[in-house]
Scaffold this motif. Structure first.
Motif, short mmCIF file in Angstrom:
data_model
loop_
_atom_site.label_atom_id
_atom_site.label_comp_id
_atom_site.label_asym_id
_atom_site.label_seq_id
_atom_site.Cartn_x
_atom_site.Cartn_y
_atom_site.Cartn_z
N VAL A 132 0.31 -0.76 0.37
CA VAL A 132 -0.06 0.16 -0.75
C VAL A 132 0.80 1.27 0.44
N VAL A 133 2.17 0.97 0.93
CA VAL A 133 2.58 2.09 1.13
C VAL A 133 3.35 2.27 -0.49
N LEU A 134 4.09 1.40 -0.91
CA LEU A 134 4.38 1.78 -2.47
C LEU A 134 3.82 2.44 -3.67
N ARG A 135 2.49 1.79 -3.66
CA ARG A 135 1.46 1.61 -4.41
C ARG A 135 0.97 3.52 -4.16
N TYR A 136 0.15 3.68 -3.39
CA TYR A 136 0.52 5.25 -2.69
C TYR A 136 0.34 5.92 -2.25
N TYR A 137 1.54 6.11 -1.72
CA TYR A 137 2.17 6.84 -0.96
C TYR A 137 3.33 7.43 -1.40
N GLU A 138 4.39 6.16 -2.44
CA GLU A 138 5.25 6.40 -2.50
C GLU A 138 5.40 6.47 -4.59
N ASP A 139 3.51 6.68 -5.05
CA ASP A 139 3.04 5.62 -6.35
C ASP A 139 3.74 5.78 -7.27
N LEU A 140 3.96 4.35 -7.06
CA LEU A 140 4.73 3.37 -8.09
C LEU A 140 3.51 2.59 -8.68
N SER A 141 4.27 2.01 -9.76
CA SER A 141 2.89 1.55 -10.18
C SER A 141 2.90 0.18 -9.99
N GLU A 142 2.18 -1.40 -10.29
CA GLU A 142 1.92 -2.45 -10.04
C GLU A 142 3.25 -3.44 -10.58
N VAL A 143 3.08 -2.73 -11.91
CA VAL A 143 4.66 -3.83 -11.61
C VAL A 143 5.68 -2.98 -10.91
N GLN A 144 6.11 -1.25 -10.80
CA GLN A 144 7.66 -1.11 -10.37
C GLN A 144 7.13 -1.58 -8.67
N THR A 145 5.73 -2.43 -8.17
CA THR A 145 5.29 -2.51 -7.45
C THR A 145 6.06 -3.95 -6.65
N ALA A 146 5.86 -5.14 -7.66
CA ALA A 146 6.39 -6.33 -8.03
C ALA A 146 7.73 -6.12 -8.40
N GLU A 147 7.89 -5.13 -8.69
CA GLU A 147 10.00 -5.55 -8.81
C GLU A 147 10.52 -4.97 -7.77
N VAL A 148 9.92 -4.33 -6.92
CA VAL A 148 10.82 -3.95 -5.52
C VAL A 148 10.97 -4.65 -4.83
N LEU A 149 8.66 -5.63 -4.37
CA LEU A 149 9.31 -6.42 -3.32
C LEU A 149 9.74 -7.83 -4.00
N GLY A 150 10.34 -8.06 -5.25
CA GLY A 150 10.65 -9.48 -5.95
C GLY A 150 9.19 -9.99 -5.88
N VAL A 151 7.68 -10.00 -6.17
CA VAL A 151 7.33 -10.71 -6.68
C VAL A 151 6.11 -10.28 -7.54
N SER A 152 5.20 -11.20 -7.83
CA SER A 152 4.63 -11.07 -9.41
C SER A 152 3.69 -10.29 -9.27
N VAL A 153 3.28 -9.31 -10.19
CA VAL A 153 1.86 -8.52 -10.13
C VAL A 153 0.66 -9.10 -9.92
N GLY A 154 -0.06 -10.04 -10.01
CA GLY A 154 -1.14 -10.53 -9.31
C GLY A 154 -0.57 -11.10 -7.89
N THR A 155 -0.14 -10.95 -7.40
CA THR A 155 0.15 -10.87 -5.71
C THR A 155 0.11 -9.57 -5.33
N VAL A 156 0.77 -8.61 -6.02
CA VAL A 156 -0.25 -6.86 -5.47
C VAL A 156 -1.05 -6.96 -5.96
N LYS A 157 -1.33 -7.35 -6.99
CA LYS A 157 -3.07 -6.61 -7.56
C LYS A 157 -4.24 -7.53 -5.66
N SER A 158 -3.74 -8.47 -5.66
CA SER A 158 -4.25 -9.37 -4.55
C SER A 158 -4.40 -8.92 -3.60
N ALA A 159 -3.24 -8.65 -3.08
CA ALA A 159 -2.79 -7.80 -1.80
C ALA A 159 -3.48 -6.98 -1.35
N VAL A 160 -3.24 -6.05 -1.86
CA VAL A 160 -3.32 -4.49 -2.43
C VAL A 160 -4.91 -4.51 -1.93
N SER A 161 -5.44 -5.40 -2.94
CA SER A 161 -7.29 -5.53 -3.04
C SER A 161 -8.02 -5.49 -1.61
#
Length: 180
Positions: A132-161
């Motif tokens: 949430v911090v990376l997506r909404y406070y740091e304004d990173l895209s889902e792809v960028q957030t996934a790269e930073v955390l070393g997870v898949s984009v789908g994982t980012v989408k579901s966890a943020v949801s």
């Protein structure tokens, strides 16, 4: 002096046209539906295109060209309607209406809301909070957030949801939108 109504110059073969519409109508309706967001508008669009086709029926020499003619009539009619609506939506006159003034938000209320939201974010599990911090406070895209955390984009989408659902459920926040 008596008024006379104009007589149509169309001499189309009605049975052949009716047969064509019966056989090809569903396909042409699908084409019309792909051009408009509303099914009722699609039916109106097809009706107009078929009317134009009926008026030109005798001039269409190759029966294999009928679908192409109707599709072109659909497209031209849709484009004309779009242009007409677009022009109708422009404000008329020399002066534009003044926008309604926005209500001033009290800075103390805004800060209280930010504090409450941050406290709710801090209550999230570590992984969700990071996303949430990376997506909404740091304004990173889902792809960028996934790269930073070393997870898949789908994982980012579901966890943020899931995190946003928890934040929405938090009684102290009221309504929270996706744009948090």
């Amino acid at each position: 002096m008596t008024a006379t109504l104009p007589v149509s110059t169309a001499t189309a073969d009605l049975p052949a046209f009716s047969t064509y519409v019966t056989e090809r109508g569903p396909v042409l309706l699908r084409t019309a539906r792909s051009m408009t967001p509303n099914p009722a508008d699609a039916e109106d669009l097809l009706q107009t295109a078929l009317t134009k086709t009926y008026l030109a029926w005798d001039r269409i020499e190759d029966p294999r060209a009928l679908d192409g003619y109707v599709r072109r009539a659909l497209l031209n009619t849709r484009t004309s309607e779009w242009r007409r609506r677009r022009v109708d939506e422009y404000a008329a006159g020399d002066e534009l209406p003044e926008p309604e003034p926005e209500a001033a938000v009290d800075p103390a209320e805004r800060q209280a809301m930010r504090d409450a939201m941050w406290r709710a974010v801090l209550r999230l599990p570590d992984r969700q909070r990071a996303m949430v911090v990376l997506r909404y406070y740091e304004d990173l895209s889902e792809v960028q957030t996934a790269e930073v955390l070393g997870v898949s984009v789908g994982t980012v989408k579901s966890a943020v949801s899931r995190a946003l659902a928890k934040l929405r459920a938090d009684a102290g926040l009221g309504e929270l939108t996706e744009a948090a």
